[in-house]
Design a protein around this motif. Structure first.
Motif, PDB file in Angstrom:
ATOM      1  N   PRO A   1       1.161  -0.873  -0.433  1.00 29.90           N
ATOM      2  CA  PRO A   1       0.047  -0.336  -0.220  1.00 29.90           C
ATOM      3  C   PRO A   1       0.864   1.736  -0.319  1.00 29.90           C
ATOM      4  O   PRO A   1       2.298   1.255   0.191  1.00 29.90           O
ATOM      5  CB  PRO A   1      -0.769  -0.212   1.481  1.00 29.90           C
ATOM      6  CG  PRO A   1      -0.396  -1.203   2.032  1.00 29.90           C
ATOM      7  CD  PRO A   1       0.745  -1.852   1.335  1.00 29.90           C
ATOM      8  N   THR A   2       0.194   1.613  -0.660  1.00 36.34           N
ATOM      9  CA  THR A   2       1.408   3.714  -0.929  1.00 36.34           C
ATOM     10  C   THR A   2       0.396   4.811   0.083  1.00 36.34           C
ATOM     11  O   THR A   2      -0.561   4.160  -0.013  1.00 36.34           O
ATOM     12  CB  THR A   2       1.107   4.144  -2.140  1.00 36.34           C
ATOM     13  OG1 THR A   2      -0.127   3.970  -2.634  1.00 36.34           O
ATOM     14  CG2 THR A   2       1.629   3.358  -3.375  1.00 36.34           C
ATOM     15  N   ALA A   3       1.941   5.424   0.906  1.00 35.79           N
ATOM     16  CA  ALA A   3       1.371   6.092   1.722  1.00 35.79           C
ATOM     17  C   ALA A   3       1.046   7.800   1.167  1.00 35.79           C
ATOM     18  O   ALA A   3       1.356   8.121   0.807  1.00 35.79           O
ATOM     19  CB  ALA A   3       2.140   6.628   2.658  1.00 35.79           C
ATOM     20  N   THR A   4      -0.424   7.684   1.310  1.00 39.19           N
ATOM     21  CA  THR A   4      -0.381   8.989   0.975  1.00 39.19           C
ATOM     22  C   THR A   4      -0.730  10.110   1.767  1.00 39.19           C
ATOM     23  O   THR A   4      -1.199   9.666   3.196  1.00 39.19           O
ATOM     24  CB  THR A   4      -2.519   8.872   0.261  1.00 39.19           C
ATOM     25  OG1 THR A   4      -2.710   7.934  -0.446  1.00 39.19           O
ATOM     26  CG2 THR A   4      -2.586  10.061  -0.626  1.00 39.19           C
ATOM     27  N   ALA A   5       0.351  11.045   1.374  1.00 36.54           N
ATOM     28  CA  ALA A   5       0.200  11.755   2.525  1.00 36.54           C
ATOM     29  C   ALA A   5      -0.827  13.635   1.880  1.00 36.54           C
ATOM     30  O   ALA A   5      -0.478  13.688   0.789  1.00 36.54           O
ATOM     31  CB  ALA A   5       2.024  12.528   2.462  1.00 36.54           C
ATOM     32  N   TYR A   6      -0.969  13.857   3.142  1.00 34.30           N
ATOM     33  CA  TYR A   6      -2.353  15.626   2.622  1.00 34.30           C
ATOM     34  C   TYR A   6      -1.466  16.374   3.240  1.00 34.30           C
ATOM     35  O   TYR A   6      -0.800  16.156   4.967  1.00 34.30           O
ATOM     36  CB  TYR A   6      -3.609  15.541   3.509  1.00 34.30           C
ATOM     37  CG  TYR A   6      -4.172  13.626   2.513  1.00 34.30           C
ATOM     38  CD1 TYR A   6      -5.091  14.168   1.566  1.00 34.30           C
ATOM     39  CD2 TYR A   6      -4.402  12.396   3.547  1.00 34.30           C
ATOM     40  CE1 TYR A   6      -5.637  13.472   0.958  1.00 34.30           C
ATOM     41  CE2 TYR A   6      -4.865  11.590   2.461  1.00 34.30           C
ATOM     42  CZ  TYR A   6      -5.966  11.295   1.918  1.00 34.30           C
ATOM     43  OH  TYR A   6      -6.483  10.532   0.724  1.00 34.30           O
ATOM     44  N   ALA A   7      -1.315  17.295   2.602  1.00 33.61           N
ATOM     45  CA  ALA A   7      -0.297  18.601   3.041  1.00 33.61           C
ATOM     46  C   ALA A   7      -1.635  19.900   3.994  1.00 33.61           C
ATOM     47  O   ALA A   7      -1.954  19.930   3.818  1.00 33.61           O
ATOM     48  CB  ALA A   7      -0.116  19.511   2.412  1.00 33.61           C
TER      49      ALA A   7
END
Length: 184
Positions: free
Chosen positions: A178-184
């Motif tokens: 799973p790819t980590a999704t980073a929210y800014a």
């Protein structure tokens, strides 16, 4: 994954390029038997394994024979090994086309008797035990002779199939991380 596919391509091309060492043919016929030597009529069902290189006339050397004559297991006799009659120096040559055998034919043993299957104007068989020779009158035509190619795959086919199943299993087992999704 690319490394695995490259190795598979190299390995596959090396194994597919190799020639088969032998071929199998299923042979069936009904033999008349020999009243002189007491050999009764029976059905032959067997598999001939032949070499991969024909001679100049297109005949292949018979390497082995498995099967039955009636209820008895058969054993291939070596070239020149027909014991009852020295005038039949069998050569154990076979061609997967009409005129299947030479005039010397192939010889095998089953149930304590000896048999020579050969071609002389038609397919004939000489049957004998160790005490009776194959006289001209005891050489009988065979009937219902059938030859079909055996269905044993070549080793390269097995290798390719097993490697393919292994690759399918590996790809099914491989899970995407799973790819980590980073929210800014």
């Amino acid at each position: 994954m690319i490394k695995h596919l490259a190795a598979f391509a190299v390995f596959g091309s090396a194994t597919i390029g190799g020639a088969a060492n032998a071929a199998n043919f299923v042979v069936q016929y009904t033999a008349a038997g020999n009243a002189v030597s007491g050999v009764s009529a029976s059905i032959f069902n067997g598999v001939l394994t032949i070499s991969d290189t024909p001679d100049i006339a297109g005949f292949f050397r018979v390497l082995s024979i498995t099967g039955t004559r009636g209820s008895n297991a058969v054993t291939l006799l070596p070239p020149g090994g027909f014991p009852a009659d020295s005038t039949i120096p069998n050569d154990n040559l076979f061609r997967p086309a009409p005129n299947y055998f030479t005039e010397l034919g192939i010889s095998y043993a089953a149930g304590g008797n000896f048999y020579n299957l050969y071609f002389s104007r038609d397919l004939r068989e000489c049957s004998s035990n160790t005490s009776v020779t194959c006289s001209f009158g005891s050489r009988n035509p065979v009937s219902g002779f059938r030859v079909t190619p055996g269905v044993v795959p070549e080793p390269a086919t097995w290798v390719m199939m097993l490697v393919g199943f292994g690759m399918m299993g590996a790809s099914m087992r491989h899970r995407r991380r799973p790819t980590a999704t980073a929210y800014a």
